[in-house]
Design a protein around this motif. Structure first.
Motif, mmCIF file in Angstrom:
data_model
loop_
_atom_site.group_PDB
_atom_site.id
_atom_site.type_symbol
_atom_site.label_atom_id
_atom_site.label_comp_id
_atom_site.label_asym_id
_atom_site.label_seq_id
_atom_site.Cartn_x
_atom_site.Cartn_y
_atom_site.Cartn_z
ATOM 1 N N SER A 1 120.340 -47.033 36.382
ATOM 2 C CA SER A 1 119.532 -46.055 35.627
ATOM 3 C C SER A 1 119.448 -46.465 34.168
ATOM 4 O O SER A 1 118.379 -46.426 33.559
ATOM 5 N N LEU A 2 120.593 -46.826 33.587
ATOM 6 C CA LEU A 2 120.619 -47.197 32.164
ATOM 7 C C LEU A 2 120.064 -48.595 31.937
ATOM 8 O O LEU A 2 119.463 -48.872 30.899
ATOM 9 N N VAL A 3 120.255 -49.477 32.899
ATOM 10 C CA VAL A 3 119.770 -50.851 32.726
ATOM 11 C C VAL A 3 118.241 -50.884 32.768
ATOM 12 O O VAL A 3 117.607 -51.560 31.964
ATOM 13 N N THR A 4 117.652 -50.122 33.677
ATOM 14 C CA THR A 4 116.194 -50.180 33.835
ATOM 15 C C THR A 4 115.471 -49.239 32.886
ATOM 16 O O THR A 4 114.385 -49.561 32.418
ATOM 17 N N GLY A 5 116.052 -48.081 32.607
ATOM 18 C CA GLY A 5 115.343 -47.079 31.798
ATOM 19 C C GLY A 5 116.216 -46.547 30.670
ATOM 20 O O GLY A 5 116.199 -45.348 30.376
ATOM 21 N N GLY A 6 116.962 -47.434 30.013
ATOM 22 C CA GLY A 6 117.955 -47.016 29.009
ATOM 23 C C GLY A 6 117.425 -46.060 27.959
ATOM 24 O O GLY A 6 118.044 -45.014 27.696
ATOM 25 N N SER A 7 116.266 -46.369 27.364
ATOM 26 C CA SER A 7 115.781 -45.503 26.281
ATOM 27 C C SER A 7 115.294 -44.170 26.849
ATOM 28 O O SER A 7 115.450 -43.124 26.218
ATOM 29 N N LEU A 8 114.724 -44.185 28.060
ATOM 30 C CA LEU A 8 114.246 -42.934 28.662
ATOM 31 C C LEU A 8 115.424 -42.008 28.950
ATOM 32 O O LEU A 8 115.377 -40.803 28.692
ATOM 33 N N VAL A 9 116.503 -42.594 29.484
ATOM 34 C CA VAL A 9 117.672 -41.795 29.846
ATOM 35 C C VAL A 9 118.363 -41.257 28.594
ATOM 36 O O VAL A 9 118.657 -40.058 28.497
ATOM 37 N N THR A 10 118.586 -42.112 27.592
ATOM 38 C CA THR A 10 119.336 -41.648 26.406
ATOM 39 C C THR A 10 118.489 -40.672 25.575
ATOM 40 O O THR A 10 119.026 -39.718 25.023
ATOM 41 N N ASP A 11 117.166 -40.879 25.513
ATOM 42 C CA ASP A 11 116.304 -39.901 24.830
ATOM 43 C C ASP A 11 116.372 -38.552 25.540
ATOM 44 O O ASP A 11 116.476 -37.499 24.894
ATOM 45 N N ALA A 12 116.296 -38.589 26.859
ATOM 46 C CA ALA A 12 116.319 -37.327 27.629
ATOM 47 C C ALA A 12 117.659 -36.610 27.441
ATOM 48 O O ALA A 12 117.700 -35.385 27.341
ATOM 49 N N VAL A 13 118.756 -37.357 27.367
ATOM 50 C CA VAL A 13 120.076 -36.750 27.150
ATOM 51 C C VAL A 13 120.088 -36.015 25.810
ATOM 52 O O VAL A 13 120.539 -34.873 25.709
ATOM 53 N N ARG A 14 119.546 -36.680 24.773
ATOM 54 C CA ARG A 14 119.507 -36.060 23.439
ATOM 55 C C ARG A 14 118.613 -34.820 23.434
ATOM 56 O O ARG A 14 119.001 -33.753 22.973
ATOM 57 N N GLU A 15 117.428 -34.979 24.002
ATOM 58 C CA GLU A 15 116.458 -33.868 23.961
ATOM 59 C C GLU A 15 116.944 -32.647 24.739
ATOM 60 O O GLU A 15 116.635 -31.520 24.393
ATOM 61 N N ASN A 16 117.672 -32.873 25.816
ATOM 62 C CA ASN A 16 118.093 -31.756 26.659
ATOM 63 C C ASN A 16 119.533 -31.326 26.404
ATOM 64 O O ASN A 16 120.047 -30.427 27.077
ATOM 65 N N ASN A 17 120.171 -32.032 25.444
ATOM 66 C CA ASN A 17 121.520 -31.645 25.039
ATOM 67 C C ASN A 17 122.486 -31.540 26.220
ATOM 68 O O ASN A 17 123.204 -30.554 26.367
ATOM 69 N N VAL A 18 122.458 -32.556 27.085
ATOM 70 C CA VAL A 18 123.379 -32.576 28.234
ATOM 71 C C VAL A 18 124.396 -33.698 28.030
ATOM 72 O O VAL A 18 124.254 -34.527 27.133
ATOM 73 N N LYS A 19 125.418 -33.702 28.896
ATOM 74 C CA LYS A 19 126.442 -34.756 28.828
ATOM 75 C C LYS A 19 126.145 -35.833 29.882
ATOM 76 O O LYS A 19 125.801 -35.512 31.023
ATOM 77 N N LEU A 20 126.294 -37.091 29.451
ATOM 78 C CA LEU A 20 126.180 -38.207 30.390
ATOM 79 C C LEU A 20 127.572 -38.825 30.478
ATOM 80 O O LEU A 20 128.035 -39.460 29.526
ATOM 81 N N LEU A 21 128.247 -38.581 31.589
ATOM 82 C CA LEU A 21 129.656 -38.983 31.714
ATOM 83 C C LEU A 21 129.759 -40.239 32.574
ATOM 84 O O LEU A 21 129.287 -40.246 33.722
ATOM 85 N N PRO A 22 130.359 -41.304 32.042
ATOM 86 C CA PRO A 22 130.409 -42.548 32.810
ATOM 87 C C PRO A 22 131.396 -42.484 33.982
ATOM 88 O O PRO A 22 132.488 -41.951 33.835
ATOM 89 N N VAL A 23 130.969 -43.041 35.110
ATOM 90 C CA VAL A 23 131.848 -43.158 36.280
ATOM 91 C C VAL A 23 132.314 -44.605 36.451
ATOM 92 O O VAL A 23 133.422 -44.862 36.921
ATOM 93 N N ASP A 24 131.499 -45.550 36.040
ATOM 94 C CA ASP A 24 131.877 -46.961 36.117
ATOM 95 C C ASP A 24 133.246 -47.106 35.439
ATOM 96 O O ASP A 24 133.461 -46.561 34.345
ATOM 97 N N SER A 25 134.175 -47.828 36.072
ATOM 98 C CA SER A 25 135.568 -47.801 35.598
ATOM 99 C C SER A 25 135.701 -48.327 34.168
ATOM 100 O O SER A 25 136.470 -47.777 33.363
ATOM 101 N N GLU A 26 134.943 -49.371 33.828
ATOM 102 C CA GLU A 26 135.034 -49.948 32.477
ATOM 103 C C GLU A 26 134.551 -48.940 31.443
ATOM 104 O O GLU A 26 135.152 -48.782 30.379
ATOM 105 N N HIS A 27 133.450 -48.293 31.753
ATOM 106 C CA HIS A 27 132.838 -47.364 30.796
ATOM 107 C C HIS A 27 133.646 -46.080 30.693
ATOM 108 O O HIS A 27 133.742 -45.477 29.626
ATOM 109 N N SER A 28 134.273 -45.692 31.800
ATOM 110 C CA SER A 28 135.198 -44.567 31.745
ATOM 111 C C SER A 28 136.385 -44.931 30.859
ATOM 112 O O SER A 28 136.832 -44.127 30.034
ATOM 113 N N ALA A 29 136.875 -46.167 30.999
ATOM 114 C CA ALA A 29 138.007 -46.618 30.172
ATOM 115 C C ALA A 29 137.639 -46.550 28.690
ATOM 116 O O ALA A 29 138.411 -46.034 27.865
ATOM 117 N N ILE A 30 136.465 -47.064 28.352
ATOM 118 C CA ILE A 30 136.006 -47.054 26.956
ATOM 119 C C ILE A 30 135.877 -45.608 26.466
ATOM 120 O O ILE A 30 136.369 -45.250 25.393
#
Ligand code: NAD
Ligand code: MG
Length: 384
Positions: free
Chosen positions: A126-155
């Motif tokens: 989702s983030l690789v193909t539509g990164g700006s669409l996803v992150t813009d939508a997160v900002r506009e809708n004031n929701v949380k995007l919580l990472p499940v990928d183990s590396e990103h969860s670690a970070i």
């Protein structure tokens, strides 16, 4: 607090482990979605009693409709790609865990975000193909995007202290190196699908297992990290950590480094995404340091594993270049799993597509799908 969760891709590796976590936490399941494994999906329905399910494949949806007919308390059945998006947006769930594989997960991620739902994201595509669409939508809708990928969860876990997080300088993204770590291109010429499917540390779906063998997975994760944490790609360094015990690290302006460690068990990052900001006991075992003899570190061999180099080039080019890399990879992995192309061809095709155009500039969702289709066509035109 009990949560209502929708799990997209519930029949897959991450999907079934998510249900382990949900069972252990006694959360309720609002919705479940799968592509075509109706047998497993219906067993999940019997156990978790969702309000609604979505089946993407047409013939599988017909089978599901027949099985559900007359079942007391049967869930609402949605069908097709539209059904997946509709389920993601439905009122009634607190969080949507997206564990669909590939770009097929993008529309549902956007749909959940635009309906105001928090998203626990395993679907890195989702983030690789539509990164700006996803992150813009997160900002506009004031929701949380919580990472499940183990590396990103670690970070993410290492960045919970907001004072330190402000001085983030570098991400040290760890990689297992996969089953072919240390091999030369010569030695990789004749590796088979079965060799590539044998991952040393993790048991996962077949597409991501091949991505781990080619290091495409690390390239996708580098792009994912850029979108999630806002650092330029040059400040994300891939570190090979063969034991998969350190799941990633962050470095701050004073050169202090924090790492997150644990057994390689996806139920830890899945659970953190669902319980955040709290931590609670869960089904994953503890790390036994009496049995852990070494932690080793190496650099990734980008000259051999061209997918990682191609993903770096793609994020540097910007725009839809990462989407093209992803589309070429999805198609090439399919062909490799069908025995139609050799292992090294995957990297050549991904690199070829990234080099084939400029790709820069802003884009719409339609542009993403057009780019994905063009990248797949490029692959088909370059295999005999
Ligand atoms: P998987 O192949 O085991 O499962 C994929 C799931 O997606 C299945 O439930 C399947 O029914 C569904 N699906 C497949 N095609 C679909 C389509 N066209 N539309 C809707 N649903 C579809 O895959 P997985 O290993 O669970 O990986 C899922 C995602 O999580 C991937 O993006 C992967 O990169 C990511 N991820 C996986 C792991 C892991 O340990 N498996 C770790 C980190 C991230
Ligand atoms: Mg990962």
């Amino acid at each position: 607090m009990t949560k209502k969760v929708t799990v997209l891709g519930s029949t897959g590796s991450i999907g079934t482990q998510s249900l382990d976590v949900i069972r252990a936490q006694e959360y309720s399941v609002f919705g479940l979605a799968a592509h075509s494994n109706v047998e497993l999906l219906l067993r999940q329905v019997q156990e978790f009693h969702p309000h609604c399910i979505a089946v993407v494949d047409d013939a599988a949806a017909d089978r599901a409709a027949r099985e559900l007919h007359g079942m007391p308390g049967a869930p609402v059945l949605l069908r097709g790609k539209e059904g997946l998006e509709e389920l993601a947006a439905m009122d009634g769930s607190d969080i949507v865990l997206n564990a669909v594989v590939g770009i097929a997960g993008l529309a549902a991620t956007l749909s959940a975000i635009k309906s105001g739902r928090d998203v626990a994201l395993a679907n890195k595509e989702s983030l690789v193909t539509g990164g700006s669409l996803v992150t813009d939508a997160v900002r506009e809708n004031n929701v949380k995007l919580l990472p499940v990928d183990s590396e990103h969860s670690a970070i993410f876990q290492c960045l919970q202290d907001e004072y330190s997080a402000k001085s983030l300088q570098k991400i040290l993204l760890t990689a297992s190196g996969g089953p072919f770590f240390g091999r030369t291109r010569q030695e990789l010429q004749n590796v088979t699908k079965d060799d590539a499917l044998r991952h040393p540390n993790w048991s996962m779906g077949s597409k991501i297992t091949i991505d781990s063998a080619t290091l495409m997975n690390k390239g996708l994760e580098l792009i994912e990290a850029v979108w999630l944490f806002g650092l330029p790609a040059e400040q994300v360094q891939v570190v090979v950590q063969r034991q998969s015990i350190i799941h990633s690290m962050v470095q701050f302006s004073d050169n202090s480094i924090l790492a997150q460690l644990g057994v390689p068990d996806m139920r830890i990052p899945i659970q953190y995404a669902l319980t955040w900001p709290e931590r609670v006991p869960g089904p994953a075992p503890e790390l036994d340091f009496t049995k852990l003899h070494e932690l080793t570190f190496d650099t990734a061999d980008e000259a051999t594993f061209r997918c990682l180099a191609a993903c770096k080039k793609a994020i540097g080019k910007g725009g839809l270049a990462p989407c093209a890399a992803n589309g070429a990879n999805e198609e090439a992995v399919r062909l490799f799993l069908e025995g139609r192309i050799p292992f090294l061809k995957i990297g050549e095709l991904v690199e070829g597509v990234v080099d084939s155009e400029a790709f820069g500039g802003p884009y719409t969702l339609d542009d993403v799908y057009a780019c994905d289709a063009a990248a797949r066509a490029y692959v088909l035109a370059h295999v005999s």
